[in-house]
Design an enzyme around this catalytic site. Sequence first.
Site, mmCIF file in Angstrom:
data_model
loop_
_atom_site.group_PDB
_atom_site.id
_atom_site.type_symbol
_atom_site.label_atom_id
_atom_site.label_comp_id
_atom_site.label_asym_id
_atom_site.label_seq_id
_atom_site.Cartn_x
_atom_site.Cartn_y
_atom_site.Cartn_z
ATOM 1 N N GLU A 171 -6.968 96.415 -54.026
ATOM 2 C CA GLU A 171 -7.466 96.922 -52.386
ATOM 3 C C GLU A 171 -7.965 98.446 -52.406
ATOM 4 O O GLU A 171 -6.848 99.118 -53.251
ATOM 5 C CB GLU A 171 -6.406 96.637 -51.209
ATOM 6 C CG GLU A 171 -6.742 97.006 -49.634
ATOM 7 C CD GLU A 171 -5.209 96.997 -48.923
ATOM 8 O OE1 GLU A 171 -3.943 97.666 -49.490
ATOM 9 O OE2 GLU A 171 -5.465 97.165 -47.431
ATOM 10 N N LYS A 185 -10.932 93.875 -43.316
ATOM 11 C CA LYS A 185 -9.550 94.070 -43.621
ATOM 12 C C LYS A 185 -9.407 93.267 -41.366
ATOM 13 O O LYS A 185 -9.668 94.373 -40.761
ATOM 14 C CB LYS A 185 -8.531 94.183 -43.857
ATOM 15 C CG LYS A 185 -6.963 94.241 -43.590
ATOM 16 C CD LYS A 185 -6.771 95.484 -44.742
ATOM 17 C CE LYS A 185 -4.884 95.158 -44.595
ATOM 18 N NZ LYS A 185 -4.080 96.352 -45.071
ATOM 19 N N CYS A 203 -4.654 91.951 -48.703
ATOM 20 C CA CYS A 203 -3.087 92.508 -48.774
ATOM 21 C C CYS A 203 -1.961 92.390 -47.319
ATOM 22 O O CYS A 203 -1.861 90.773 -47.967
ATOM 23 C CB CYS A 203 -3.049 94.457 -48.107
ATOM 24 S SG CYS A 203 -1.211 94.801 -48.727
#
Length: 309
Positions: free
Chosen positions: A46, A123, A168
């Site tokens: 990330e 995300k 993540c």
Amino acid sequence: MREIVTAALQLGPIQKSDSRENVVARMIKLLEQAKAADATFVVFPELALTTFFPRWFMEEQSDVDQWFESSMPGPATEPLFACARDMRMAMSFGYAELTPDGQHFNTSILTDTSGAIVGKYRKVHLPGHSEYDCERAFQHLEKRYFLPGDLGFPVWRNLNANMGMLICNDRRWPEAYRVLGLQGVEMVTLGFNTPSVNSQMSNEGPQDRLFHHRLSCQSGAYQNATWVVAVAKAGVEDGHPLIGGSLIVDPNGKIVAETATEDDEMIVHVCDMDACTFGKTTIFDFKRHRRIEHYGRITEQTGAEPPAV
Ligand code: CDV
């Protein structure tokens, strides 16, 4: 067998003062190592191109925007794409995306072996907070700097496999994996920057953080009969430690490779996409076994609603 020689390319710390060019040079070195190990697919973390800047509180938008990419590839990343293209390697990596209309996302892309971008994910589960929080040992301002992803959880056909991406904190949410699983995903890639201590609970240290990380990746892999490749940015960035523990997890939920350091490091595994078939056609044959008539709360309700006391 549909084998993909897959390399998780962990990055060690990136300091605030490190340039994109310096980071890309490190990424190219790792790509070359992966090529020497016969990998055709590589995964980076990330926000791979910069330090984990959401730990810093910034008020000026120009200070924020310096961490974002307005084109991909751009001048600093073109050498990475050229190298991957020359070596016929597909890749996935994360970066901070600034769109032409001024929106900010925490993004990952997927390329094919010709260097073309075939997939983009933004995300969805942004952790942290949006204002300075003096109660925390350190800041985690993803909600300040990014919008929640607006592309859902797509799956793409790449390298003769069904591939999806998470980023993540998404790995802690079973719903995220399941939406990918419902599209037949066989390879989930995800990068992470996970602080080694919990900013709101000082006795939750690196071993606990690694435990939760492995638990999340292993359960996501097993419950959806998919490979999971989870790649860290690790080590101490300007005094702030991040866990390592980059993993390749098989469709049974077993860890088949894990990094040992918090530096730039490669792990490689020959991932057979056909190893997903058994789980997908037996215990996790969704079509036969799911009972969606009982799952309404999953999409109708956000917070928990316990029974009245
Ligand atoms: N970059 C992240 O999403 N980090 C979170 C931290 C804040 C817990 C993670 O889930 O690892």
